[in-house]
Scaffold this motif. Structure first.
Motif, short mmCIF file in Angstrom:
data_model
loop_
_atom_site.label_atom_id
_atom_site.label_comp_id
_atom_site.label_asym_id
_atom_site.label_seq_id
_atom_site.Cartn_x
_atom_site.Cartn_y
_atom_site.Cartn_z
N PRO A 118 0.82 -1.21 0.00
CA PRO A 118 0.00 0.00 0.00
C PRO A 118 0.85 1.27 0.00
N ASP A 119 0.42 2.25 -0.77
CA ASP A 119 1.08 3.55 -0.73
C ASP A 119 0.76 4.27 0.58
N ASN A 120 -0.44 4.02 1.11
CA ASN A 120 -0.84 4.61 2.37
C ASN A 120 -1.58 3.54 3.17
N TYR A 121 -1.01 3.15 4.30
CA TYR A 121 -1.55 2.01 5.06
C TYR A 121 -2.99 2.26 5.51
N PHE A 122 -3.27 3.46 5.97
CA PHE A 122 -4.63 3.75 6.45
C PHE A 122 -5.64 3.68 5.31
N ALA A 123 -5.32 4.35 4.19
CA ALA A 123 -6.27 4.45 3.09
C ALA A 123 -6.54 3.10 2.44
N GLU A 124 -5.50 2.26 2.32
CA GLU A 124 -5.64 1.03 1.54
C GLU A 124 -5.74 -0.24 2.36
N THR A 125 -5.43 -0.15 3.64
CA THR A 125 -5.51 -1.35 4.47
C THR A 125 -6.56 -1.21 5.57
N GLU A 126 -6.43 -0.18 6.38
CA GLU A 126 -7.36 -0.04 7.49
C GLU A 126 -8.77 0.31 7.02
N GLN A 127 -8.90 0.92 5.86
CA GLN A 127 -10.23 1.25 5.36
C GLN A 127 -10.79 0.19 4.42
N ALA A 128 -10.03 -0.87 4.15
CA ALA A 128 -10.54 -1.93 3.29
C ALA A 128 -11.69 -2.66 3.98
N ALA A 129 -12.72 -3.00 3.19
CA ALA A 129 -13.91 -3.64 3.75
C ALA A 129 -14.26 -4.86 2.90
N PHE A 130 -13.77 -6.02 3.30
CA PHE A 130 -14.08 -7.26 2.59
C PHE A 130 -15.42 -7.80 3.08
N ASP A 131 -16.27 -8.17 2.15
CA ASP A 131 -17.62 -8.59 2.51
C ASP A 131 -18.02 -9.79 1.65
N PRO A 132 -18.27 -10.96 2.27
CA PRO A 132 -18.62 -12.15 1.48
C PRO A 132 -19.98 -12.04 0.78
N SER B 62 -23.76 -20.52 -0.47
CA SER B 62 -24.18 -21.90 -0.18
C SER B 62 -24.93 -21.92 1.15
N PRO B 63 -25.49 -23.07 1.53
CA PRO B 63 -26.18 -23.16 2.84
C PRO B 63 -25.24 -23.28 4.04
N ASP B 64 -23.95 -23.12 3.85
CA ASP B 64 -23.00 -23.17 4.96
C ASP B 64 -23.46 -22.18 6.04
N PRO B 65 -23.80 -22.65 7.25
CA PRO B 65 -24.31 -21.75 8.29
C PRO B 65 -23.33 -20.64 8.66
N MET B 66 -22.04 -20.93 8.65
CA MET B 66 -21.05 -19.90 8.97
C MET B 66 -21.08 -18.79 7.93
N LEU B 67 -21.15 -19.18 6.65
CA LEU B 67 -21.22 -18.19 5.58
C LEU B 67 -22.52 -17.39 5.68
N GLN B 68 -23.63 -18.08 5.95
CA GLN B 68 -24.90 -17.38 6.04
C GLN B 68 -24.86 -16.28 7.10
N ALA B 69 -24.22 -16.56 8.23
CA ALA B 69 -24.10 -15.54 9.28
C ALA B 69 -23.20 -14.39 8.84
N ARG B 70 -22.14 -14.71 8.13
CA ARG B 70 -21.19 -13.68 7.71
C ARG B 70 -21.74 -12.81 6.59
N LEU B 71 -22.70 -13.31 5.83
CA LEU B 71 -23.29 -12.49 4.77
C LEU B 71 -23.87 -11.21 5.36
N PHE B 72 -24.38 -11.29 6.56
CA PHE B 72 -24.92 -10.11 7.23
C PHE B 72 -23.86 -9.41 8.09
N SER B 73 -23.14 -10.18 8.89
CA SER B 73 -22.33 -9.58 9.94
C SER B 73 -21.15 -8.77 9.41
N TYR B 74 -20.54 -9.20 8.30
CA TYR B 74 -19.38 -8.45 7.79
C TYR B 74 -19.80 -7.05 7.34
N GLY B 75 -20.84 -6.97 6.52
CA GLY B 75 -21.30 -5.66 6.06
C GLY B 75 -21.75 -4.79 7.21
#
Length: 316
Positions: free
Chosen positions: A99-113, A123-136
């Protein structure tokens, strides 16, 4: 696919660098000297042009196989044996810059399944189903409702056309004078009604124990199989690491129940762990004159002089 067939897919990023582990002693020594050792190693390698890479491989299971497979394929604690569903190479991911700037490109990154490309869905994976909501939800709390407009999270190569407006920290022109309702007569984006993912039939109970049992469902078989394919030096390190923590537990019944779990995975695993824990506890008793005890903050230790507050003198 184009024929309307559905497949369940596991995605694997396999390191091209190989796998090398530090012993606990090495990790303690390196961490004590430089807590950023691994970060520095990565940055230096990229600076030298030695770019780390990972090969993307997939396992593909026809939809109809899932219901009759010998264990639940949507159990996140299980792997699909390669002999049943071979790994298929898809591509390669190369990390060629930092990253050119750690805050802008790493700390502000938002990965969402829940972000999918057309043709791929959950898929019906219960862990994935929970993360579909919780990450966002976590990103909306941490970064704000407009976090998807930050450069690191915004769509690349296409323009996201929607009616999202306002909200805290909106930093562009907020779509200017464009209409914010649909349908409209001003050439605004229109809903296509084309589904990007095909739905699937679901059956069985819904709840904390909702996984449908399969013939060979077991919590210990795959753990034991993994232990048995490890080389002996890796087994030794694994046992030493577990014993190091487990030997500090004060209640022997808890230790015994823990060891039993490893024994159910593999009899040798449990036996070696039992001996390792016993040896560590015996050594601690010899060195300390009793059963190992974790000091409690504020609790006086052996031979420590404790100053007692003097009681105020009261005179009649």
């Amino acid at each position: 696919n184009a024929n309307g067939e559905r497949f369940w897919v596991k995605f694997h990023f396999k390191t091209d660098q190989g796998i090398r582990c530090l012993t606990s002693e090495q990790a303690e020594m390196i961490g004590g000297k430089d807590s950023h050792y691994l970060h520095k190693e990565l940055y230096d390698a990229i600076a030298r042009g030695e770019f780390p890479s990972w090969t993307l491989k997939v396992q593909v299971m026809p939809e109809k196989d899932a219901a009759s497979y010998r264990f639940n394929p949507f159990d996140v604690t299980k792997v699909w044996p390669n002999k049943d569903y071979p790994l298929i190479t898809i591509g390669r991911m190369v990390l060629n810059r930092v990253p050119d700037n750690y805050f802008a490109e790493t700390e502000q990154a938002a990965f969402d399944p829940s972000n999918f490309v057309p043709g791929i869905g959950p898929s019906p994976d219960p862990m994935l189903q929970a993360r579909l909501f919780s990450y966002g939800d976590a990103h909306r709390y941490r970064l704000g409702i407009n976090h998807t407009r930050l450069p690191i999270n915004a769509a690349k190569g296409v323009e996201a056309r929607n009616y999202g407006r306002d909200g805290a920290m909106r930093f562009d022109d907020n779509a200017g004078r464009a209409k914010n309702y649909e349908p409209n007569s001003y050439d605004g984006p229109a809903q296509t009604d084309v589904s990007e993912q095909a739905g699937y039939d679901a059956s069985g109970s819904i709840g904390r124990l909702g996984l449908i049992k399969h013939a060979d469902d077991d919590d210990f078989v795959q753990a034991g199989a993994l232990y048995r394919v490890m080389p002996d030096d890796a087994r030794r390190r694994l046992i030493d690491n577990i014993a190091g923590s487990l030997s500090l537990v004060s209640r022997t019944d808890v230790i015994e129940r823990s060891i039993e779990n490893f024994r159910r995975a593999d009899a040798e695993f449990g036996a070696r762990l039992k001996d390792a824990v016993a040896a560590r506890r015996a050594g601690a008793r010899v060195a300390g004159g009793g059963t190992p005890k974790i000091p409690v903050k504020g609790e006086p230790q052996k031979d420590e002089k404790v100053e007692r507050p003097r009681q105020p003198e009261v005179r009649a």
